[in-house]
Enzyme design. Structure first.
Site, short mmCIF file in Angstrom:
data_model
loop_
_atom_site.label_atom_id
_atom_site.label_comp_id
_atom_site.label_asym_id
_atom_site.label_seq_id
_atom_site.Cartn_x
_atom_site.Cartn_y
_atom_site.Cartn_z
N SER A 75 0.83 -1.21 0.00
CA SER A 75 0.00 0.00 0.00
C SER A 75 0.87 1.27 0.00
O SER A 75 1.52 1.51 -1.00
CB SER A 75 -1.07 0.01 1.08
N HIS A 80 3.76 14.81 4.54
CA HIS A 80 3.64 16.22 4.20
C HIS A 80 4.23 16.99 5.36
O HIS A 80 3.82 16.76 6.52
CB HIS A 80 2.18 16.63 3.99
N CYS A 95 -1.44 -3.53 3.81
CA CYS A 95 -2.37 -4.65 3.70
C CYS A 95 -1.63 -5.93 4.08
O CYS A 95 -0.44 -5.91 4.41
CB CYS A 95 -2.93 -4.75 2.28
#
Lengths: 126, 126
Positions: A75, A80, A95
């Site tokens: 995944s 940020h 996952c």
């Protein structure tokens, strides 16, 4: 990962795609250092036993933040940063059998936050 | 975006980096179509008034899912698809004045889910 639920005596396999941790760091360092950020994402993935397919980071320029994503076979990790307020938002979505909470320790080691918040979310559960 | 909190008669500006929606789609279509997925991400960004910097998608091969991220000037959109169970997990994270919930309508239009779940999370709030 899968579990079994029973409806009307019919066993139905219910897939459980994954688990995600949303991490907020305050008082963090290294938020303008693109090399440190890439290393942190690779270390976080390794700690989870995940495979990095790509790391794509964008630098907004001197004094500004960095934004980007590591795409994993399992995944993603996103980041940020807002260096002006010493804040970073990270997500780790895994996952399969990978546990995204294992990413927290290496990320803390790289960014040395003075304060943090972690939300854990199950994905794919109705 | 910023708000004001008062501690000991001291006004302190507290930055509010962003808002994130975590979207689960079931009964979805197009989950192996990389062009449709890229279009959906660009349409979702446009609906939010966001600027796409990069779209990076990885295809796991015939019959398998697609995983990836759009890196935005305002944060990110990620997608992971499991076509074998008609399930997709999407995240839309927007900072500033962009509202990530505006991404939902175009994403529904592209993936036509029969069922969905949306979690909204504030980021950067202690």
């Amino acid at each position: 990962m899968s579990g079994t639920q029973v409806f009307s005596d019919q066993p139905v396999v219910v897939a459980a795609p994954g688990k995600q941790v949303l991490i907020d760091f305050w008082g963090a360092v290294g938020l303008q250092d693109v090399n440190l950020i890439e290393q942190s994402m690779r270390s976080a993935a390794e700690a989870c036993g995940a495979t990095v397919l790509q790391v794509n980071l964008h630098e907004f320029g001197p004094g500004c933040g960095i934004t980007g994503a590591a795409i994993l076979a399992e995944s993603h990790i996103t980041i940020h940063t807002w260096p002006e307020i010493e804040y970073a938002a990270l997500d780790v979505f895994m996952c399969g059998n990978c546990d995204p909470s294992r990413a927290i320790e290496p990320l803390v080691r790289f960014f040395k936050p003075t304060d943090m918040k972690v939300n854990e979310v199950e994905r794919g559960q109705r």
